[in-house]
Scaffold this active site. Structure first.
Site, PDB file in Angstrom:
ATOM      1  N   ASN A 100       4.337   7.090  13.983  1.00  0.00           N
ATOM      2  CA  ASN A 100       3.492   7.919  13.111  1.00  0.00           C
ATOM      3  C   ASN A 100       2.168   8.285  13.754  1.00  0.00           C
ATOM      4  O   ASN A 100       1.309   8.892  13.104  1.00  0.00           O
ATOM      5  CB  ASN A 100       3.197   7.192  11.793  1.00  0.00           C
ATOM      6  CG  ASN A 100       4.449   6.700  11.118  1.00  0.00           C
ATOM      7  OD1 ASN A 100       4.592   5.512  10.873  1.00  0.00           O
ATOM      8  ND2 ASN A 100       5.380   7.597  10.860  1.00  0.00           N
ATOM      9  N   GLY A 139       6.733   4.349  -2.352  1.00  0.00           N
ATOM     10  CA  GLY A 139       7.855   5.086  -1.748  1.00  0.00           C
ATOM     11  C   GLY A 139       8.507   4.326  -0.610  1.00  0.00           C
ATOM     12  O   GLY A 139       9.583   4.692  -0.155  1.00  0.00           O
ATOM     13  N   ASN A 140       7.839   3.251  -0.153  1.00  0.00           N
ATOM     14  CA  ASN A 140       8.362   2.417   0.933  1.00  0.00           C
ATOM     15  C   ASN A 140       8.763   1.085   0.296  1.00  0.00           C
ATOM     16  O   ASN A 140       7.910   0.287  -0.088  1.00  0.00           O
ATOM     17  CB  ASN A 140       7.262   2.274   1.985  1.00  0.00           C
ATOM     18  CG  ASN A 140       7.529   1.215   3.048  1.00  0.00           C
ATOM     19  OD1 ASN A 140       8.366   0.350   2.880  1.00  0.00           O
ATOM     20  ND2 ASN A 140       6.779   1.297   4.126  1.00  0.00           N
ATOM     21  N   CYS A 185       9.964   2.590  14.400  1.00  0.00           N
ATOM     22  CA  CYS A 185       8.605   2.852  13.884  1.00  0.00           C
ATOM     23  C   CYS A 185       7.555   2.367  14.865  1.00  0.00           C
ATOM     24  O   CYS A 185       6.456   2.905  14.927  1.00  0.00           O
ATOM     25  CB  CYS A 185       8.354   2.101  12.580  1.00  0.00           C
ATOM     26  SG  CYS A 185       9.468   2.510  11.252  1.00  0.00           S
ATOM     27  N   SER A 190       7.417  -2.345   1.709  1.00  0.00           N
ATOM     28  CA  SER A 190       5.973  -2.536   1.495  1.00  0.00           C
ATOM     29  C   SER A 190       5.713  -2.953   0.049  1.00  0.00           C
ATOM     30  O   SER A 190       4.936  -3.881  -0.209  1.00  0.00           O
ATOM     31  CB  SER A 190       5.220  -1.246   1.832  1.00  0.00           C
ATOM     32  OG  SER A 190       4.004  -1.148   1.132  1.00  0.00           O
ATOM     33  N   HIS A 229      10.456   8.246   5.548  1.00  0.00           N
ATOM     34  CA  HIS A 229      10.419   9.017   6.800  1.00  0.00           C
ATOM     35  C   HIS A 229      11.859   9.282   7.223  1.00  0.00           C
ATOM     36  O   HIS A 229      12.737   8.427   7.000  1.00  0.00           O
ATOM     37  CB  HIS A 229       9.759   8.217   7.941  1.00  0.00           C
ATOM     38  CG  HIS A 229       8.284   8.042   7.815  1.00  0.00           C
ATOM     39  ND1 HIS A 229       7.652   6.848   8.079  1.00  0.00           N
ATOM     40  CD2 HIS A 229       7.309   8.918   7.488  1.00  0.00           C
ATOM     41  CE1 HIS A 229       6.350   6.987   7.914  1.00  0.00           C
ATOM     42  NE2 HIS A 229       6.102   8.231   7.550  1.00  0.00           N
ATOM     43  N   LEU A 284       0.792  -1.233   0.000  1.00  0.00           N
ATOM     44  CA  LEU A 284       0.000   0.000   0.000  1.00  0.00           C
ATOM     45  C   LEU A 284       0.824   1.283   0.000  1.00  0.00           C
ATOM     46  O   LEU A 284       0.288   2.361  -0.204  1.00  0.00           O
ATOM     47  CB  LEU A 284      -0.904   0.024   1.242  1.00  0.00           C
ATOM     48  CG  LEU A 284      -1.939  -1.103   1.346  1.00  0.00           C
ATOM     49  CD1 LEU A 284      -2.619  -1.067   2.711  1.00  0.00           C
ATOM     50  CD2 LEU A 284      -2.981  -0.973   0.242  1.00  0.00           C
ATOM     51  N   GLU A 335       3.450  13.362   9.414  1.00  0.00           N
ATOM     52  CA  GLU A 335       3.727  11.941   9.692  1.00  0.00           C
ATOM     53  C   GLU A 335       4.170  11.734  11.139  1.00  0.00           C
ATOM     54  O   GLU A 335       4.713  10.695  11.504  1.00  0.00           O
ATOM     55  CB  GLU A 335       4.776  11.414   8.710  1.00  0.00           C
ATOM     56  CG  GLU A 335       4.349  11.500   7.250  1.00  0.00           C
ATOM     57  CD  GLU A 335       3.392  10.384   6.801  1.00  0.00           C
ATOM     58  OE1 GLU A 335       3.588   9.231   7.190  1.00  0.00           O
ATOM     59  OE2 GLU A 335       2.426  10.694   6.066  1.00  0.00           O
ATOM     60  N   HIS A 365      -4.697   4.522   3.328  1.00  0.00           N
ATOM     61  CA  HIS A 365      -4.890   3.549   4.423  1.00  0.00           C
ATOM     62  C   HIS A 365      -4.451   4.098   5.770  1.00  0.00           C
ATOM     63  O   HIS A 365      -4.918   3.640   6.804  1.00  0.00           O
ATOM     64  CB  HIS A 365      -4.182   2.227   4.109  1.00  0.00           C
ATOM     65  CG  HIS A 365      -2.679   2.259   4.143  1.00  0.00           C
ATOM     66  ND1 HIS A 365      -1.919   2.898   3.199  1.00  0.00           N
ATOM     67  CD2 HIS A 365      -1.787   1.715   5.010  1.00  0.00           C
ATOM     68  CE1 HIS A 365      -0.628   2.740   3.486  1.00  0.00           C
ATOM     69  NE2 HIS A 365      -0.529   2.039   4.583  1.00  0.00           N
ATOM     70  N   ARG A 366      -3.563   5.106   5.757  1.00  0.00           N
ATOM     71  CA  ARG A 366      -3.088   5.681   7.011  1.00  0.00           C
ATOM     72  C   ARG A 366      -3.905   6.923   7.411  1.00  0.00           C
ATOM     73  O   ARG A 366      -3.983   7.278   8.577  1.00  0.00           O
ATOM     74  CB  ARG A 366      -1.593   6.010   6.899  1.00  0.00           C
ATOM     75  CG  ARG A 366      -0.766   4.784   6.448  1.00  0.00           C
ATOM     76  CD  ARG A 366       0.529   4.655   7.185  1.00  0.00           C
ATOM     77  NE  ARG A 366       0.321   4.557   8.614  1.00  0.00           N
ATOM     78  CZ  ARG A 366       1.293   4.534   9.510  1.00  0.00           C
ATOM     79  NH1 ARG A 366       2.547   4.604   9.129  1.00  0.00           N
ATOM     80  NH2 ARG A 366       1.034   4.443  10.805  1.00  0.00           N
ATOM     81  N   ASN A 384       7.047  -4.776   6.053  1.00  0.00           N
ATOM     82  CA  ASN A 384       6.199  -3.668   5.610  1.00  0.00           C
ATOM     83  C   ASN A 384       6.905  -2.330   5.806  1.00  0.00           C
ATOM     84  O   ASN A 384       6.279  -1.264   5.741  1.00  0.00           O
ATOM     85  CB  ASN A 384       4.871  -3.667   6.380  1.00  0.00           C
ATOM     86  CG  ASN A 384       3.702  -4.135   5.517  1.00  0.00           C
ATOM     87  OD1 ASN A 384       3.765  -4.036   4.295  1.00  0.00           O
ATOM     88  ND2 ASN A 384       2.646  -4.603   6.151  1.00  0.00           N
TER      89      ASN A 384
HETATM   90  O1  SUG Z   1       3.535   4.249   6.385  1.00  0.00           O
HETATM   91  N1  SUG Z   1       3.942   0.785   5.922  1.00  0.00           N
HETATM   92  C1  SUG Z   1       4.132   1.959   6.749  1.00  0.00           C
HETATM   93  C2  SUG Z   1       5.452   1.867   7.493  1.00  0.00           C
HETATM   94  C3  SUG Z   1       5.605   2.962   8.494  1.00  0.00           C
HETATM   95  C4  SUG Z   1       6.963   2.971   9.128  1.00  0.00           C
HETATM   96  N2  SUG Z   1       7.041   4.006  10.088  1.00  0.00           N
HETATM   97  C5  SUG Z   1       8.127   4.770  10.327  1.00  0.00           C
HETATM   98  N3  SUG Z   1       9.155   4.786   9.527  1.00  0.00           N
HETATM   99  N4  SUG Z   1       8.086   5.554  11.351  1.00  0.00           N
HETATM  100  C6  SUG Z   1       4.093   3.245   5.914  1.00  0.00           C
HETATM  101  O2  SUG Z   1       4.625   3.219   4.797  1.00  0.00           O
HETATM  102  C7  SUG Z   1       2.655  -0.747   4.509  1.00  0.00           C
HETATM  103  C8  SUG Z   1       1.328  -1.439   4.545  1.00  0.00           C
HETATM  104  C9  SUG Z   1       1.151  -2.431   3.416  1.00  0.00           C
HETATM  105  O3  SUG Z   1       1.758  -2.262   2.351  1.00  0.00           O
HETATM  106  O4  SUG Z   1       0.373  -3.404   3.589  1.00  0.00           O
HETATM  107  C10 SUG Z   1       2.729   0.486   5.413  1.00  0.00           C
HETATM  108  O5  SUG Z   1       1.745   1.157   5.633  1.00  0.00           O
END
Ligand code: SUG
Length: 448
Positions: A111, A25-26, A372, A29, A251, A22, A175, A138-139, A366
């Site tokens: 977060n 950029g991560n 985190c 995930s 982040h 979801l 965030e 989703h967040r 994830n």
């Molecule tokens: O917001 N991953 C979170 C990870 C947050 C990490 N937090 C810090 N670095 N403080 C995000 O990207 C992935 C969910 C998914 O893909 O199912 C997710 O929301």
């Protein structure tokens, strides 16, 4: 000696923990999308870390997960009928929406909010602003329940001030503590609050990433500093290097961590490293202790290795003055460059004297490491006494939560399982019981 302390409040992983890809950029995930998750193992890995910190004498609390799948959001988006029908329609017509409203992402409590301790605020209360997390759908649905859980956990307004989230638009993308660090001599004293942002929203003629989004704006941080009543000369802002956001540093806590008088960060983390140091030193002034900058050179650990290992998503904890412990994820031990660096670091003369490794693979897949998973809250002794005591980890709460996880959680979950109406029922039963264990009252919509 001040009796103030820094508490860590970790997010308890919820029963719907899954990998849905979801977070554009991560890197983790995106690359683990569609893998099977293990919610039971995820919750237990988190609980093991909480218990270990409590056993070391740190104040350790727990924040409850949210109601997922979130049926009220699906109703808002036009799905109707009974709960089972809604799940079925969403799975068929919009599976990514179902995945989004089912994410257990509130586990990453760094977060959840930005917290300013009473030593920094003009009314001498601890201030909380839940993060709007507007960059990811989703967040973005977390902040209301986050606020309710924070109010139920820090529920004495003589000591705790709770704000609503900032306006939910990109210009105020917030965030929370993932981009906020507090430097101080002692936790009860006036500290320097350090806000890191990905871009300036209103001044569009400024640097910003080209590939991945900058989730957090300068304007959001300025608004939080104003509403928390911080003294402007004790606040420092710094911009993230847009190039590292584009490399996957979504982040700042993926590339820097700070605690008391130590700032541990990668050479490429900031757009202007010299300015970051000068500004922090100016705000630090002539405090008793020295502000230490531990800058990790790219030649020793690359940005890629930092992202892969989550070296900087570590927890820096004080065992005494100038004696710190670093909690890192298992991925650091498996990365030769990072592990060699860490061995040199603890052998050297910095305040970081020991490294402890935790297996957090379920969360790491994830993109969520040790840092985190926790929200830090510096507290005076009177404030600590005012916390809802049922949320503080001790031997019996640890046993109780482990048993609760064993009773309610599945050990395997695929995206397709999110449509199973039994999962919704199991999750609600679990959370209903949890609100009684943690004495939170009715914080979920399904309870009202
Ligand atoms: O917001 N991953 C979170 C990870 C947050 C990490 N937090 C810090 N670095 N403080 C995000 O990207 C992935 C969910 C998914 O893909 O199912 C997710 O929301």
């Amino acid at each position: 000696m001040s009796t103030a302390t820094e508490a860590n409040f970790d997010g308890l992983v919820g029963p719907t923990h899954n990998y849905s890809g979801l977070s554009f950029g991560n890197v983790a995930s995106l690359s683990n999308s569609a893998q099977a998750s293990n919610p039971k193992a995820a919750a237990k890995q988190g609980l093991t870390k909480m218990k270990a910190l409590a056993d070391m004498g740190f104040v350790q609390g727990v924040l409850a997960p949210h109601e997922r799948p979130h049926i009220p959001t699906l109703r808002r988006l036009g799905f109707s009928g009974g709960d089972a029908q809604i799940l079925q329609q969403a799975a068929k017509q919009a599976p990514k929406l179902l995945a989004a409203v089912s994410s257990a992402s509130c586990m990453w409590t760094a977060n959840a909010a930005t917290v300013s301790p009473s030593g920094d605020t003009n009314d001498k209360r601890v201030h909380f602003t839940p993060a709007n997390l507007v960059n990811k759908f989703h967040r973005s649905i977390e902040h209301e329940t986050t606020g309710a859980i924070l109010r139920a956990t820090f529920n004495d307004e003589r000591y705790f001030a709770h704000h609503f989230a900032l306006p939910s638009v990109d210009q105020f993308g917030d965030e929370g503590a993932a981009n906020h660090t507090r430097f101080c001599d002692g936790h009860g004293e006036q500290g320097v609050e350090f806000f890191v942002y990905g871009m300036e929203a209103f001044n569009t003629n400024t640097p910003r990433p080209a590939v991945f989004p900058a989730r957090h704006t300068l304007e959001a941080s300025q608004a939080v500093a104003r509403r928390h009543g911080l003294s402007p000369d004790q606040v420092v802002y710094a911009q993230q290097n847009p190039a590292v956001i584009d490399a996957g540093v979504f982040h700042n806590d993926v590339i820097a961590v700070g605690h008391r008088n130590v700032h541990f960060y990668h050479q490429e983390a900031f757009l202007d490293t010299a300015k970051m140091r000068d500004d922090l030193l100016a705000a630090w002034g002539d405090r008793d202790s020295t502000l230490h900058f531990i800058e990790v050179p790219s030649a020793e650990v690359s940005v890629q290795d930092s992202i892969q290992s989550y070296l900087f998503n570590s927890q820096l904890l004080s065992r005494g003055d100038n004696d710190m412990l670093l909690i890192v994820p298992g991925e650091c031990e498996n990365n030769p460059a990072v592990w060699a660096y860490l061995n040199r670091l603890v052998a050297g003369s910095s305040p970081i004297n020991e490294v402890k490794v935790f297996d957090l693979k379920q969360s790491m897949s994830n993109g969520g490491g040790p840092a985190c998973l926790r929200l830090r809250i510096a507290l005076t002794e009177a404030e600590r006494q005012a916390i809802n005591p049922a949320t503080l980890i001790n031997d019996s709460l640890f046993e109780r939560l482990n048993y609760w996880v064993d009773t309610h959680y599945r050990d395997q979950l695929y995206e397709k399982d999110l449509a199973d109406p039994m999962l919704l029922i199991e999750s609600r039963n679990a959370l209903d019981e949890l609100t009684k264990i943690l004495r939170l009252g009715n914080v979920y919509e399904f309870q009202r």
